[in-house]
Design an enzyme around this catalytic site. Structure first.
Site, PDB file in Angstrom:
ATOM      1  N   ASP A 127       0.792  -1.217   0.000  1.00  0.00           N
ATOM      2  CA  ASP A 127       0.000   0.000   0.000  1.00  0.00           C
ATOM      3  C   ASP A 127       0.836   1.284   0.000  1.00  0.00           C
ATOM      4  O   ASP A 127       0.434   2.290   0.568  1.00  0.00           O
ATOM      5  CB  ASP A 127      -0.917  -0.040   1.245  1.00  0.00           C
ATOM      6  CG  ASP A 127      -1.884   1.132   1.300  1.00  0.00           C
ATOM      7  OD1 ASP A 127      -2.302   1.595   0.240  1.00  0.00           O
ATOM      8  OD2 ASP A 127      -2.222   1.582   2.416  1.00  0.00           O
ATOM      9  N   LEU A 147     -11.883  -5.160  -1.291  1.00  0.00           N
ATOM     10  CA  LEU A 147     -11.952  -6.580  -1.635  1.00  0.00           C
ATOM     11  C   LEU A 147     -12.685  -7.348  -0.542  1.00  0.00           C
ATOM     12  O   LEU A 147     -12.449  -7.122   0.645  1.00  0.00           O
ATOM     13  CB  LEU A 147     -10.548  -7.162  -1.823  1.00  0.00           C
ATOM     14  CG  LEU A 147     -10.534  -8.513  -2.546  1.00  0.00           C
ATOM     15  CD1 LEU A 147     -10.572  -8.325  -4.053  1.00  0.00           C
ATOM     16  CD2 LEU A 147      -9.313  -9.331  -2.154  1.00  0.00           C
TER      17      LEU A 147
END
Length: 307
Positions: free
Chosen positions: A130, A154
């Site tokens: 990230d 997700l």
């Protein structure tokens, strides 16, 4: 060892290191995501996160990040906490309860890459958590880890969405998993209906400039007055869209000691947060992702919620 055995070894090793799941996709250009990303940026949904406008090509092609990249290994890591904050207090997103996930997970990724080298031979690659131009949710979906929900996160059917995503992009050809092609949100609109700032648009798009996480973390200016009384007491991040998602009834508490919260974080009242000193801030959030907003940023958020 065959390609199949290499792939099985990597997945087994990922489990040993504590990852929730591991899937593998071929490193190639993300054709479907290119027009979506372009449109999202054109609409200004990135707000003042200018960095999202950079490295457009790298976001879509992992071979520009790692020379001769062959495989994108996607991994998920559970962060759902066993205990939560005092419900009458200002709130912090669950992902920031413990130590900064960037460091915790990157350490595990490096260990995984080292294991691959020890077992298979010299393999070059890079670890991503990230913090680089990688469309992690798109890669996780391609690797069969789950489907992207209406809140853009997700989701795994039997595990929910309270997990971090990470990637290992390597120059080794592997056995590729089938991408997830079925979306299991159906007609549910709970996340859209619950978002107090109306950041979740009906066409599975997030207007990042309205998201509470953006307003409390990424935005360095004053929070616009249009969001007054719409922040639901969130002082760092937001979990509303995940908290209301029916799939998160399957979430189970994580087993990672470094993600356990400090006692103060769980027990502080609103008054405690309003009177927090910089010294206490440093103690409670030592090695924490909350340090990203800095003491002054957290104070700004609390003032906005209080006044």
């Amino acid at each position: 060892m065959s390609i199949s055995k290499h792939s099985q070894f990597i997945k087994k090793e990922a489990k040993r290191l504590g990852f929730l799941d591991c899937g593998i996709a071929k490193a190639e250009f993300l054709e479907e995501e290119a027009p979506r990303l372009e449109e999202w940026l054109k609409n200004g949904f990135q707000g003042k996160m200018q960095y999202l406008e950079n490295h457009f090509d790298k976001r879509l092609d992992p071979r520009l990040l790692v020379d001769d990249a062959k495989s994108v290994i996607s991994l998920s890591f559970n962060y759902y906490p066993k205990e939560e904050q005092n419900p009458d207090s200002y709130k912090i997103s669950k992902y920031a309860y413990g130590e900064d996930y960037h460091h915790v997970i990157k350490t595990k990724l490096r260990e995984l890459l080292q294991s691959i080298n020890d077992e298979i031979g010299e393999v070059s690659g890079r670890c991503f958590v990230d913090s680089a131009p990688v469309l992690e949710r798109a890669w996780a979906e391609k690797a069969g880890l789950g489907f992207i929900g209406k809140h853009s996160l997700l989701i795994q059917k039997q595990k929910g969405s309270y997990f971090f995503l990470a990637e290992l992009i390597i120059d080794l050809e592997l056995e590729y998993d089938h991408p997830t092609t079925t979306n299991h949100c159906g007609t549910c609109t709970k996340c859209i209906d619950a978002c107090p700032t109306e950041a979740i648009l009906p066409n599975n798009t997030i207007d990042g400039s309205k998201c509470i996480s953006y307003l409390t973390i990424e935005l360095k200016d004053n929070i616009p007055n249009q969001f007054k009384d719409k922040m639901d007491d969130w002082m760092f991040g937001c979990d509303i869209c995940q908290d209301v998602c029916p799939w998160n009834r399957f979430s189970k508490p994580h087993q990672e000691p470094l993600f356990h919260p400090k006692e103060e974080l769980i027990n502080f009242s609103k008054k405690d947060w309003e009177e927090i000193t910089e010294e206490t801030f440093k103690k409670v959030f030592k090695k924490s992702a909350v340090k990203r907003t800095k003491f002054a940023g957290l104070q700004r958020n609390i003032r906005f919620l209080k006044n």
